[in-house]
Design a protein around this motif. Structure first.
Motif, short mmCIF file in Angstrom:
data_model
loop_
_atom_site.label_atom_id
_atom_site.label_comp_id
_atom_site.label_asym_id
_atom_site.label_seq_id
_atom_site.Cartn_x
_atom_site.Cartn_y
_atom_site.Cartn_z
N LEU A 125 0.66 -1.31 -0.38
CA LEU A 125 -0.63 0.18 0.00
C LEU A 125 0.91 1.43 0.05
O LEU A 125 0.64 2.39 -0.78
CB LEU A 125 -0.84 -0.20 1.25
N PRO A 126 2.11 1.22 0.99
CA PRO A 126 2.76 2.57 0.93
C PRO A 126 3.40 3.02 -0.58
O PRO A 126 3.42 4.78 -1.20
CB PRO A 126 3.64 2.44 2.33
N SER A 127 4.07 1.71 -1.30
CA SER A 127 4.65 2.08 -2.34
C SER A 127 4.07 2.49 -3.54
O SER A 127 4.23 3.47 -4.46
CB SER A 127 6.02 1.39 -2.32
N PHE A 128 3.08 1.61 -3.84
CA PHE A 128 2.07 2.05 -4.82
C PHE A 128 1.13 3.03 -4.94
O PHE A 128 1.20 4.03 -5.83
CB PHE A 128 1.07 0.80 -4.46
N PHE A 129 0.79 3.81 -3.30
CA PHE A 129 0.06 4.70 -3.21
C PHE A 129 1.08 6.43 -3.74
O PHE A 129 0.85 6.92 -4.04
CB PHE A 129 -0.35 5.13 -1.71
N MET A 130 2.50 6.34 -2.91
CA MET A 130 3.14 7.28 -3.51
C MET A 130 3.41 6.72 -4.98
O MET A 130 4.04 8.35 -5.33
CB MET A 130 4.57 6.73 -2.94
N GLY A 131 3.83 5.58 -4.82
CA GLY A 131 4.11 5.44 -7.16
C GLY A 131 2.71 6.54 -7.49
O GLY A 131 3.33 7.19 -8.84
N THR A 132 1.96 5.41 -7.32
CA THR A 132 0.74 6.76 -7.82
C THR A 132 0.54 7.93 -8.05
O THR A 132 0.23 8.64 -8.89
CB THR A 132 -0.97 5.82 -8.10
N VAL A 133 0.56 8.28 -6.72
CA VAL A 133 0.53 9.93 -6.46
C VAL A 133 1.46 10.97 -7.82
O VAL A 133 1.80 12.02 -8.42
CB VAL A 133 0.33 10.34 -5.23
N ILE A 134 3.81 10.48 -7.38
CA ILE A 134 4.04 10.64 -8.17
C ILE A 134 4.01 10.95 -9.61
O ILE A 134 4.00 11.65 -10.70
CB ILE A 134 5.60 10.15 -8.00
N GLY A 135 3.73 9.19 -10.48
CA GLY A 135 3.33 8.95 -11.49
C GLY A 135 1.79 10.68 -11.72
O GLY A 135 1.88 10.79 -12.88
N GLY A 136 0.91 9.95 -10.96
CA GLY A 136 0.32 11.11 -11.84
C GLY A 136 -0.16 12.16 -11.79
O GLY A 136 -0.93 12.67 -12.32
N SER A 137 0.87 12.64 -10.61
CA SER A 137 0.68 14.30 -10.59
C SER A 137 2.07 13.88 -11.93
O SER A 137 1.67 16.07 -12.71
CB SER A 137 1.93 14.42 -9.62
N LEU A 138 2.57 13.98 -12.45
CA LEU A 138 3.27 14.11 -13.75
C LEU A 138 2.26 14.15 -15.03
O LEU A 138 2.18 14.56 -15.60
CB LEU A 138 4.93 13.35 -13.69
N ALA A 139 2.26 12.82 -14.57
CA ALA A 139 0.45 13.14 -16.06
C ALA A 139 -0.49 14.54 -15.64
O ALA A 139 -0.54 14.79 -17.09
CB ALA A 139 -0.24 12.14 -15.78
N MET A 140 -0.82 14.67 -14.70
CA MET A 140 -1.33 15.42 -14.34
C MET A 140 -1.15 17.35 -15.12
O MET A 140 -1.43 17.89 -15.86
CB MET A 140 -1.85 16.15 -13.51
N LEU A 141 0.48 17.26 -14.90
CA LEU A 141 1.39 18.35 -15.44
C LEU A 141 0.63 18.36 -16.44
O LEU A 141 0.73 19.51 -17.40
CB LEU A 141 2.84 18.56 -14.67
N LEU A 142 0.96 17.43 -17.46
CA LEU A 142 1.17 17.47 -19.01
C LEU A 142 0.08 17.19 -19.13
O LEU A 142 -0.66 17.90 -20.71
CB LEU A 142 1.87 15.92 -18.83
N LEU A 143 -1.12 17.09 -19.20
CA LEU A 143 -2.61 16.81 -19.32
C LEU A 143 -2.78 17.84 -19.49
O LEU A 143 -3.74 18.59 -20.00
CB LEU A 143 -3.80 16.19 -18.52
N VAL A 144 -3.20 18.88 -18.30
CA VAL A 144 -3.05 19.94 -18.04
C VAL A 144 -2.69 21.25 -18.73
O VAL A 144 -2.89 22.06 -19.04
CB VAL A 144 -3.05 20.56 -16.82
#
Length: 179
Positions: free
Chosen positions: A134-153
């Protein structure tokens, strides 16, 4: 654009995203945390939809498992988030934050919890608990998801995201959210 051309463009784009997902996945990767996979998942979910995002995540995972000797975490840590990200994005009428939340919950929670029995009973790895990933998956998604949000926004603000959605034939299921 003809339907055949859109279908071909979608297949080419999926191929590029799969190749990119395999190539960039080793960046920042530690077991149970692969932020670049989540960047690809969200981009595929937004640009292609839930079914195609699931297919891309599945193929990237299989290729990574075969070529890089990655455990089944390559699948459990991607497919649920990719699908849920696309599903929530479409259900929200095209809200990027919904795609982000779908990936975080789908992979960061569901995928992490499903990884326990897969790794314990199918892969034979001992010493794990239900919440181990849970901790590593959650942090991985927040990091990668934030990068995706920057790109898509950024694409959305430049009025390019809508053009990509139209070119890929994805806009009809989202509506004219970013015009």
């Amino acid at each position: 654009m003809q339907q055949q051309q859109k279908t071909l463009l979608r297949l080419i784009f999926m191929g590029i995203m799969i190749a990119l997902g395999v190539v960039i996945s080793p960046l920042l990767r530690v077991e149970g945390m692969c932020p670049m996979a989540h960047l690809i998942n969200i981009c595929c979910a937004v640009l292609l939809g839930p079914a195609d995002a699931l297919l891309c995540a599945f193929l990237i995972g299989i290729i990574r498992m075969v070529l890089m000797s990655i455990p089944p975490l390559a699948l459990t840590g991607a497919i649920f988030g990719a699908f849920l990200s696309g599903l929530l994005y479409r259900a929200s009428g095209g809200k990027l934050v919904a795609a982000f939340l779908g990936e975080v919950f789908g992979t960061g929670v569901i995928g992490a919890l499903i990884s326990y029995p897969v790794m314990t009973y199918l892969w034979g790895r001992g010493g794990l608990t239900l919440f181990f990933y849970l901790p590593s998956f959650f942090m991985g998604t927040v990091i990668g998801g934030s990068l995706a949000m920057l790109l898509l926004v950024s694409l959305q603000r430049a009025n390019v995201l809508w053009m990509i959605l139209v070119a890929l034939g994805s806009s009809r299921s989202v509506g004219e959210f970013s015009r």
